[in-house]
Scaffold this motif. Sequence first.
Motif, short mmCIF file in Angstrom:
data_model
loop_
_atom_site.label_atom_id
_atom_site.label_comp_id
_atom_site.label_asym_id
_atom_site.label_seq_id
_atom_site.Cartn_x
_atom_site.Cartn_y
_atom_site.Cartn_z
N GLU A 112 0.90 -1.24 0.02
CA GLU A 112 0.07 0.00 0.04
C GLU A 112 0.95 1.24 -0.08
O GLU A 112 0.42 2.16 -0.66
N ASN A 113 2.01 1.34 0.61
CA ASN A 113 2.95 2.37 0.76
C ASN A 113 3.53 2.64 -0.56
O ASN A 113 3.80 3.84 -0.93
N ASN A 114 3.85 1.35 -1.18
CA ASN A 114 4.47 1.78 -2.56
C ASN A 114 3.67 2.03 -3.47
O ASN A 114 4.05 2.81 -4.35
N ALA A 115 2.47 1.81 -3.34
CA ALA A 115 1.37 2.33 -4.29
C ALA A 115 1.19 3.76 -4.22
O ALA A 115 0.91 4.45 -5.19
N ALA A 116 1.19 4.17 -2.92
CA ALA A 116 0.83 5.62 -2.56
C ALA A 116 2.39 6.28 -3.00
O ALA A 116 1.99 7.61 -3.52
N ASN A 117 3.21 5.81 -2.79
CA ASN A 117 4.52 6.47 -3.21
C ASN A 117 4.63 6.54 -4.73
O ASN A 117 5.19 7.76 -5.17
N GLU A 118 4.15 5.46 -5.46
CA GLU A 118 4.31 5.65 -6.84
C GLU A 118 3.36 6.58 -7.45
O GLU A 118 3.44 7.26 -8.53
N ALA A 167 2.25 9.39 -5.82
CA ALA A 167 2.98 10.58 -5.56
C ALA A 167 3.99 10.91 -6.59
O ALA A 167 4.00 12.00 -6.99
N VAL A 168 4.78 10.31 -6.82
CA VAL A 168 5.74 10.20 -7.99
C VAL A 168 5.51 10.76 -9.32
O VAL A 168 5.61 11.53 -10.05
N GLU A 169 4.34 9.83 -9.78
CA GLU A 169 3.83 10.15 -10.90
C GLU A 169 2.97 11.38 -10.89
O GLU A 169 3.07 12.23 -11.89
N ASN A 170 2.24 11.93 -9.87
CA ASN A 170 1.59 13.32 -9.79
C ASN A 170 2.81 14.28 -9.65
O ASN A 170 2.53 15.24 -10.58
N ALA A 171 4.01 14.07 -9.24
CA ALA A 171 5.23 14.82 -9.22
C ALA A 171 5.54 14.92 -10.60
O ALA A 171 5.87 16.29 -11.18
N ALA A 172 5.46 14.19 -11.22
CA ALA A 172 6.09 14.10 -12.76
C ALA A 172 5.02 14.80 -13.65
O ALA A 172 5.53 15.64 -14.46
#
Length: 79
Positions: A23-29, A31-36
């Motif tokens: 779940e943390n990995n999905a949330a981090n992913e 967040a990274v996609e949103n930042a990109a």
Amino acid sequence: MKKVAVTVAVLALGLAACQPKAENNAANETAVENAASNDVNAAENATAAAENELNAAGNAVENAGNASANTPANATENK
């Protein structure tokens, strides 16, 4: 039989421990996609602003050229 029970218990605990990480990995992913995506949008906005500035500069040069081309003609006509 004890080995099977212990193995099942260890596997169950291992799976339970992995769930929050997934779940943390999905949330981090996300967040990274949103930042990109935000970075791409900012780059597109900067490109559009630069294009607008170039157009404005081109228009200013063209207007200056027109003014200088018209000045001798106006001077000749106003004798």
